[in-house]
Design an enzyme around this catalytic site. Structure first.
Site, PDB file in Angstrom:
ATOM      1  N   GLY A  13      35.165  -8.664  51.425  1.00 37.48           N
ATOM      2  CA  GLY A  13      36.639  -9.426  51.104  1.00 37.48           C
ATOM      3  C   GLY A  13      36.506 -10.796  51.655  1.00 37.48           C
ATOM      4  N   ALA A  16      33.812 -14.582  48.052  1.00 34.85           N
ATOM      5  CA  ALA A  16      33.165 -13.770  46.934  1.00 34.85           C
ATOM      6  C   ALA A  16      34.189 -12.731  46.376  1.00 34.85           C
ATOM      7  CB  ALA A  16      31.606 -13.474  47.193  1.00 34.85           C
ATOM      8  N   SER A  40      36.163  -5.197  55.900  1.00 36.38           N
ATOM      9  CA  SER A  40      36.156  -4.888  57.294  1.00 36.38           C
ATOM     10  C   SER A  40      36.458  -5.973  58.008  1.00 36.38           C
ATOM     11  CB  SER A  40      34.754  -4.337  57.763  1.00 36.38           C
ATOM     12  OG  SER A  40      34.724  -4.225  59.074  1.00 36.38           O
ATOM     13  N   VAL A  48      32.411 -20.073  56.788  1.00 40.40           N
ATOM     14  CA  VAL A  48      32.025 -21.421  56.323  1.00 40.40           C
ATOM     15  C   VAL A  48      32.079 -21.324  54.593  1.00 40.40           C
ATOM     16  CG1 VAL A  48      30.447 -22.326  58.136  1.00 40.40           C
ATOM     17  CG2 VAL A  48      29.593 -20.966  56.136  1.00 40.40           C
ATOM     18  N   LYS A  79      38.282 -34.111  46.446  1.00 38.32           N
ATOM     19  CA  LYS A  79      36.809 -34.654  46.623  1.00 38.32           C
ATOM     20  C   LYS A  79      36.203 -35.349  45.453  1.00 38.32           C
ATOM     21  CE  LYS A  79      32.189 -32.620  47.421  1.00 38.32           C
ATOM     22  NZ  LYS A  79      31.257 -31.375  47.357  1.00 38.32           N
ATOM     23  N   PRO A  97      28.558 -39.490  42.822  1.00 33.92           N
ATOM     24  CA  PRO A  97      29.918 -38.970  42.485  1.00 33.92           C
ATOM     25  C   PRO A  97      30.068 -37.928  41.091  1.00 33.92           C
ATOM     26  CG  PRO A  97      28.757 -40.878  41.264  1.00 33.92           C
ATOM     27  CD  PRO A  97      27.755 -40.137  42.094  1.00 33.92           C
ATOM     28  N   VAL A 189      26.646   5.265  51.696  1.00 32.31           N
ATOM     29  CA  VAL A 189      26.726   4.768  50.281  1.00 32.31           C
ATOM     30  C   VAL A 189      26.195   6.099  49.684  1.00 32.31           C
ATOM     31  CG1 VAL A 189      26.273   3.254  48.516  1.00 32.31           C
ATOM     32  CG2 VAL A 189      26.605   2.301  50.445  1.00 32.31           C
ATOM     33  N   LEU A 334      26.910 -14.250  48.628  1.00 31.61           N
ATOM     34  CA  LEU A 334      25.708 -14.365  49.514  1.00 31.61           C
ATOM     35  C   LEU A 334      24.826 -13.181  49.375  1.00 31.61           C
ATOM     36  CD1 LEU A 334      27.514 -15.577  52.895  1.00 31.61           C
ATOM     37  CD2 LEU A 334      26.325 -17.028  51.301  1.00 31.61           C
TER      38      LEU A 334
HETATM   39  C1  LIG Z   1      25.942 -23.087  56.565  1.00 28.88           C
HETATM   40  C2  LIG Z   1      26.565 -22.531  55.392  1.00 28.88           C
HETATM   41  C3  LIG Z   1      27.670 -23.639  54.691  1.00 28.88           C
HETATM   42  C4  LIG Z   1      28.036 -23.110  53.500  1.00 28.88           C
HETATM   43  N1  LIG Z   1      28.861 -24.321  52.878  1.00 28.88           N
HETATM   44  C5  LIG Z   1      29.339 -23.989  51.478  1.00 28.88           C
HETATM   45  C6  LIG Z   1      29.954 -25.132  51.024  1.00 28.88           C
HETATM   46  O1  LIG Z   1      30.364 -26.233  51.678  1.00 28.88           O
HETATM   47  N2  LIG Z   1      30.321 -24.749  49.677  1.00 28.88           N
HETATM   48  C7  LIG Z   1      30.063 -23.638  49.072  1.00 28.88           C
HETATM   49  O2  LIG Z   1      30.401 -23.484  47.731  1.00 28.88           O
HETATM   50  N3  LIG Z   1      29.447 -22.590  49.677  1.00 28.88           N
HETATM   51  C8  LIG Z   1      28.913 -22.939  50.976  1.00 28.88           C
HETATM   52  N4  LIG Z   1      28.671 -21.813  51.617  1.00 28.88           N
HETATM   53  C9  LIG Z   1      28.455 -20.535  50.917  1.00 28.88           C
HETATM   54  C10 LIG Z   1      29.616 -19.715  51.226  1.00 28.88           C
HETATM   55  O3  LIG Z   1      29.953 -19.580  52.467  1.00 28.88           O
HETATM   56  C11 LIG Z   1      29.616 -18.411  50.622  1.00 28.88           C
HETATM   57  O4  LIG Z   1      29.190 -18.473  49.038  1.00 28.88           O
HETATM   58  C12 LIG Z   1      31.043 -17.732  50.474  1.00 28.88           C
HETATM   59  O5  LIG Z   1      31.686 -17.953  51.757  1.00 28.88           O
HETATM   60  C13 LIG Z   1      30.950 -16.374  49.875  1.00 28.88           C
HETATM   61  O6  LIG Z   1      30.420 -15.518  51.127  1.00 28.88           O
HETATM   62  P1  LIG Z   1      30.531 -13.923  50.761  1.00 28.88           P
HETATM   63  O7  LIG Z   1      31.887 -13.504  50.361  1.00 28.88           O
HETATM   64  O8  LIG Z   1      29.596 -13.726  49.782  1.00 28.88           O
HETATM   65  O9  LIG Z   1      30.177 -13.343  52.092  1.00 28.88           O
HETATM   66  P2  LIG Z   1      31.272 -12.913  53.413  1.00 28.88           P
HETATM   67  O10 LIG Z   1      31.920 -14.224  53.695  1.00 28.88           O
HETATM   68  O11 LIG Z   1      29.948 -12.766  54.488  1.00 28.88           O
HETATM   69  O12 LIG Z   1      31.830 -11.807  53.243  1.00 28.88           O
HETATM   70  C14 LIG Z   1      31.161 -10.504  53.246  1.00 28.88           C
HETATM   71  C15 LIG Z   1      32.481  -9.507  53.120  1.00 28.88           C
HETATM   72  O13 LIG Z   1      31.846  -8.363  53.265  1.00 28.88           O
HETATM   73  C16 LIG Z   1      32.494  -7.537  54.168  1.00 28.88           C
HETATM   74  N5  LIG Z   1      31.487  -6.394  54.566  1.00 28.88           N
HETATM   75  C17 LIG Z   1      30.369  -6.763  54.979  1.00 28.88           C
HETATM   76  N6  LIG Z   1      29.692  -5.456  55.561  1.00 28.88           N
HETATM   77  C18 LIG Z   1      30.595  -4.572  55.134  1.00 28.88           C
HETATM   78  C19 LIG Z   1      30.852  -3.055  55.550  1.00 28.88           C
HETATM   79  N7  LIG Z   1      29.720  -2.366  56.121  1.00 28.88           N
HETATM   80  N8  LIG Z   1      31.928  -2.518  55.429  1.00 28.88           N
HETATM   81  C20 LIG Z   1      32.927  -2.989  54.898  1.00 28.88           C
HETATM   82  N9  LIG Z   1      33.069  -4.438  54.743  1.00 28.88           N
HETATM   83  C21 LIG Z   1      31.627  -4.862  54.662  1.00 28.88           C
HETATM   84  C22 LIG Z   1      32.840  -8.269  55.219  1.00 28.88           C
HETATM   85  O14 LIG Z   1      33.795  -7.856  56.089  1.00 28.88           O
HETATM   86  C23 LIG Z   1      33.328  -9.506  54.336  1.00 28.88           C
HETATM   87  O15 LIG Z   1      34.531  -9.414  54.052  1.00 28.88           O
HETATM   88  C24 LIG Z   1      27.969 -22.043  52.866  1.00 28.88           C
HETATM   89  C25 LIG Z   1      26.954 -20.940  53.203  1.00 28.88           C
HETATM   90  C26 LIG Z   1      26.573 -21.496  54.397  1.00 28.88           C
HETATM   91  C27 LIG Z   1      25.619 -20.098  55.398  1.00 28.88           C
END
Ligand SMILES: Cc1cc2nc3c(=O)[nH]c(=O)nc-3n(C[C@H](O)[C@H](O)[C@H](O)COP(=O)(O)OP(=O)(O)OC[C@H]3O[C@@H](n4cnc5c(N)ncnc54)[C@H](O)[C@@H]3O)c2cc1C
Length: 506
Positions: A13, A16, A40, A48, A79, A97, A189, A334
């Site tokens: 959650g 993504a 979770s 971030v 932006k 730009p 799983v 990610l």
């Molecule tokens: C340094 C940095 C800077 C960034 N800056 C930018 C930016 O400026 N612009 C941009 O477009 N993107 C940026 N990104 C990328 C962006 O942060 C991610 O693409 C975005 O936040 C998506 O993350 P996510 O949802 O895939 O993962 P996460 O935010 O890590 O979410 C993972 C989810 O999975 C759940 N989860 C994991 N394991 C379990 C489990 N065992 N049981 C239940 N739930 C679980 C967690 O609770 C969480 O809800 C950046 C990334 C980094 C590392």
């Protein structure tokens, strides 16, 4: 597994997970699919990801979001592009730009005319022909106006927003459209014995959530796609040198700049992302050339406001899953791979993955051809972004630190080498319709980083020198006129989506 694909389980959650839940609840409205999200609070999100690029407008519009409400809810700012400081050499600044440069003439892109101007000894900056660059410098903004009578193409823009608030906003949206949320940590799983497809995820309290299609949004760990299905990961660290980041927000700027700033540092670069209520900051670096402690203390010493909280370390491996879609699991965000945030592309990659999966959504069972097509499209998209990022590190005069000397030795993927050669020899860029970064973006970074072509399109010779000067004057005048009609960014934010908080620094 040949039964109907009806129940979709989104694992995670973060940005993504909730973008997917929102996008699917809208895209599948009226069908009998059910969508469930497992997340979770104990594990949390990456925390971030605050800068976006213009296609986010399409995502928000497709959902039917009210722009002002979305901006209020996420403390967003506008932006217009990214300012790159010290990337080409120390003391040098250029702007990438979102909008295009000038206007097309004689059926060719404007940059060819600017290259002719340069070859003739001219010294006008390409920025003068770009409304976004001029508006960003002036700190002004306005939405494109249908009433404006300008030959210039409309400006492009995106947002900076608080990623946590965006997730919450989309969660409300998705839940209002029937998405069901489960809170809990997945500890197991379950796979089907016959084909190894995912049957269910099991939570710490024993609940089991079954599904037909699983979307892995579990972040870097890739709980389903990697830890369970072992899709494999292609490491691109030899092309993109950074593998760590440290992030910390600070008090908001006195004036909210309508652009992201990226400042090249001794072993990477630092971002500054201005939101309404605070400023996001981070140092992206290579652990080969800088320790975590040094990175955190350098970041803290270079903030434009008082830090809010402790610096947060992050580790990553640049690259992508060998298969983003394997069996009945598709990885988004990610979990599918990571390209560092230099051009703010990750949230966009989630958005395009949602569109791609909706396009190829399985009905009964899983067609290997659809899976292969999805994976091929994903790879192509990632490779193009990767190449664009490499250009920033490779096309630089900097050699003042071991990190920048290392960047000079980065090998080029052949796709980038070919593009670079073509541009250098002829000023040509051949951009496919599916490519995220168009001519204006490549031109901005090539030019900003000091890559000058040896030639330009012969049609750029068609207008006489006087005629070209006249057209240049007209275009620059139109850009100035347009930007004069814009208002200071903070005034625009106040008028458009409510008051900014007080207590500013900077
Ligand atoms: C340094 C940095 C800077 C960034 N800056 C930018 C930016 O400026 N612009 C941009 O477009 N993107 C940026 N990104 C990328 C962006 O942060 C991610 O693409 C975005 O936040 C998506 O993350 P996510 O949802 O895939 O993962 P996460 O935010 O890590 O979410 C993972 C989810 O999975 C759940 N989860 C994991 N394991 C379990 C489990 N065992 N049981 C239940 N739930 C679980 C967690 O609770 C969480 O809800 C950046 C990334 C980094 C590392």
């Amino acid at each position: 597994m040949n039964r109907r694909v009806r129940k979709i389980v989104i694992v995670g959650g973060g940005t993504a997970g909730w973008m997917t839940a929102a996008g699917f609840s809208k895209g599948l409205a009226g069908s009998d699919h059910t969508i469930e999200v497992v997340e979770s609070d104990e594990i949390g999100t990456v925390g971030v990801g605050e800068a976006t690029i213009p296609p986010i407008l399409l995502f928000n519009r497709t959902l039917g979001l009210d722009e002002a409400e979305f901006m209020r809810a996420t403390q967003a700012s506008f932006k217009l592009g990214i300012e790159f400081v010290d990337w080409t050499r120390l003391g040098h600044t250029y702007f990438h730009p979102f909008g295009t440069y000038g206007v097309e003439m004689h059926g060719i892109h404007f940059h060819h005319f600017w290259l002719r101007h340069l070859a003739a000894g001219g010294n006008l900056s390409p920025d003068d022909f770009n409304s976004c660059a001029v508006a960003a410098k002036a700190g002004r903004f306005a939405h494109p106006s249908p009433a404006e009578r300008s030959p210039l193409p409309p400006i492009g823009f995106a947002y900076h927003f608080d990623a946590g608030l965006y997730g919450k906003f989309l969660r409300r949206y998705a839940e209002a459209r029937g998405v069901r949320r489960h809170e809990g940590r997945i500890v197991d799983v379950q796979l089907a014995g016959e084909d190894g497809f995912i049957r269910s995820v099991v939570l710490a309290d024993g609940r089991s959530i079954e599904g037909d299609l699983f979307i892995d949004c579990s972040g870097f760990r890739g709980l389903l796609i990697e830890q369970t299905l072992h899709a494999g990961y292609e490491d691109w660290s030899h092309w993109l040198p950074c593998n760590r980041a440290v992030a910390v927000p600070c008090d908001r700027l006195a004036v909210t700049t309508p652009y992201t700033r990226s400042t090249a540092r001794e072993a990477g670069w630092q971002w500054r992302i201005p939101l309404q209520h605070r400023t996001g900051n981070g140092y992206v670096y290579s652990s080969e050339f800088l320790s975590d402690d040094e990175a955190a203390s350098l970041l803290l010493s270079r903030l434009d406001g008082t830090p809010r909280g402790e610096p947060r370390p992050l580790r990553f491996v640049t690259g992508m899953r060998r298969e983003s879609w394997k069996k009945n699991c598709v990885a988004f965000g990610l979990a599918s791979g990571f390209l560092e945030p230099l051009e703010s592309t990750s949230i966009h990659l989630i958005q395009s993955a949602i569109g791609r999966l909706l396009l190829l959504l399985p009905g009964h069972g899983f067609d290997p051809k659809a899976i292969a097509k999805y994976n091929e499209m994903t790879r192509r998209e990632m490779e193009i972004v990767r190449d664009f990022l490499i250009l920033h590190y490779k096309a630089t005069e900097r050699s003042d630190t071991p990190f920048w000397r290392h960047c000079q030795s980065i090998p080029l993927p052949s796709s980038l080498a070919d593009r670079w050669d073509l541009y250098r020899q002829s000023g040509h860029m051949v951009i496919g319709p599916e490519e995220l970064f168009k001519e204006a973006s490549w031109f901005a970074v090539f030019t900003g980083q000091g890559v000058q072509p040896l030639a330009y399109h012969p049609l750029a010779e068609v207008p006489s020198a006087e005629e070209l000067q006249r057209r240049f004057d007209l275009i620059r005048g139109d850009v100035v006129k347009r930007v004069q009609s814009f208002v200071p960014h903070d005034d625009y934010l106040r008028a458009f989506c409510g008051a900014l908080p007080t207590g500013t620094t900077g």
